[in-house]
Design a protein around this motif. Structure first.
Motif: not given
Ligand code: PXL
Length: 286
Positions: A3-5, A222-228, A23-28
Motif C-alpha cells: 500500500t502506498p505511503c 482539496f490537497s489531501s484528495v489531490l495528493t492521494g 488528511a488521515i481519513p481521506i488518504l486512508s
C-alpha cells in the motif's frame, strides 16, 4: 504490491476538521497509508475559536524523522501543510530532501485565507514558506497564499480565467513546478482550480458549480484528495478534477445541513465517494 505511503506533515487540531483530521481519513479512504508527522497539537483550529491551546512540536519533528530514516522508510509522497514555527521551515525542507526519493512532493503553502494571514503565522514563517515551496513538485495555494508567494497585495491579484492562468504560471518557477491554484473561479457561478502542469507545460482550469457560502478547511480536503490521487498515478488535472468534485460534494452537504463554518465540512459520510470498491481481501494483489 504494498500500500502506498504518504508522510503527512501538518498540525493536529482536535476539533474543527482540518489538517491531519482531514488528511488521515481521506488518504486512508483512497487506499493510501498516511504517516502523520504533527507540527503542532491544537485543541481546535484557529479560524473562529477563541482560547485554543497550541503545543509546538518543532523539537519532536527531527527526532521522528531520524527514526524514520533509521528504519529505511520510503514514501510515495511527502505532503506538508500548516506549520507550527519558523524553525519548522528548515526541518521540513530537510525531511523533503531525505525522503523525496522518486515520490512526489506536495507543499500546501498554508498561510491564510480570504485575504488575511492566519493568527499563528508570523512574517518570518510566510517568508520561509516561499523557500519551502521551492522544494515542491506541486504547490496548492489559495488566492491569499498565491499573493503572499508572489509578494503582491491580495487586492491586486488579477482575476477571471486569464488572471488565474497568469497567477498559476507565475508561481511555476519558470515551468519547473506544478501549481494547483485553489478557489480559482473563471466565471460567475463556478469555482475550482487552475492547474499548471510542469510535465506538459499546459495550464488548464478545472471547474465545478459554486456552492454560495464560505467554508473552512476545504483547502485541506482539496490537497489531501489531490495528493492521494497523484499517489494513485493520476495526472495533475485528473487529480485536481477528483479534488474539485469531492470538495463540491462536501460543500453541498455542509450547506444543506447548515453546519457552522468553524466546524469545517461534513466530509465523513462522503468518504465512500473516494474509495475503490473491494471485492475480496486479496483485491489488487494478483
Ligand atoms: O485549514 C488550514 C488550517 C490548518 N491548521 C490550523 C488552522 C487552519 C486554518 O485556520 O487554523 C490550525
Amino acid at each position: 504490491m504494498t500500500t502506498p505511503c504518504v508522510a503527512a506533515i501538518h498540525d493536529m487540531s482536535g476539533f474543527g476538521r482540518c489538517s491531519l483530521t482531514v488528511a488521515i481519513p481521506i488518504l486512508s479512504a483512497m487506499g493510501v497509508q498516511c504517516c502523520p508527522l504533527p507540527t503542532a497539537f491544537l485543541s481546535t483550529h484557529t479560524g473562529g475559536f477563541e482560547g485554543f491551546t497550541f503545543l509546538d512540536m518543532t523539537d519532536e519533528m527531527p527526532k521522528a524523522a531520524r527514526h524514520w530514516k533509521s528504519l529505511g522508510l520510503h514514501f510515495s509522497a511527502v505532503y506538508s501543510g500548516f506549520l507550527g514555527s519558523a524553525r519548522q521551515i528548515t526541518i521540513v525542507a530537510d525531511i523533503i530532501r531525505d525522503f523525496r526519493g522518486d515520490g512526489v512532493v506536495v507543499v500546501d503553502p498554508v498561510m491564510g485565507d480570504g485575504g488575511a494571514v492566519y493568527r499563528t503565522y508570523t512574517p518570518e514563517m510566510c517568508a520561509g514558506m516561499t523557500h519551502l515551496a521551492e522544494q515542491a513538485d506541486v504547490i496548492t495555494p489559495n488566492l491569499t497564499e498565491a499573493a503572499l508567494l508572489l509578494g503582491i497585495p491580495y487586492e491586486k491579484l488579477p482575476t477571471g480565467e486569464a488572471g488565474c492562468c497568469a497567477i498559476a504560471e507565475q508561481l511555476s518557477l519558470e515551468g519547473r513546478r506544478s501549481v494547483v491554484l485553489t478557489g480559482a473561479s473563471v466565471e460567475k457561478g463556478s469555482t475550482g482550480a487552475m492547474c499548471f502542469d510542469a510535465s506538459t507545460g499546459r495550464t488548464e482550469a478545472i471547474q465545478t458549480r459554486r456552492v454560495d457560502r464560505e467554508f473552512h478547511g476545504t483547502g485541506d480536503v482539496f490537497s489531501s484528495v489531490l495528493t492521494g490521487a497523484l499517489v494513485q498515478g493520476k495526472s495533475l488535472t485528473e487529480a485536481a478534477r477528483a479534488a474539485v468534485e469531492f470538495v463540491r460534494a462536501c460543500a453541498e452537504r455542509t450547506a444543506a445541513i447548515n453546519l457552522p463554518m468553524r466546524e469545517g465540512v461534513d466530509f465523513e459520510p462522503l468518504l465512500g465517494l473516494l474509495a475503490k470498491p473491494v471485492s475480496s481481501p486479496l483485491d489488487g494483489l494478483v
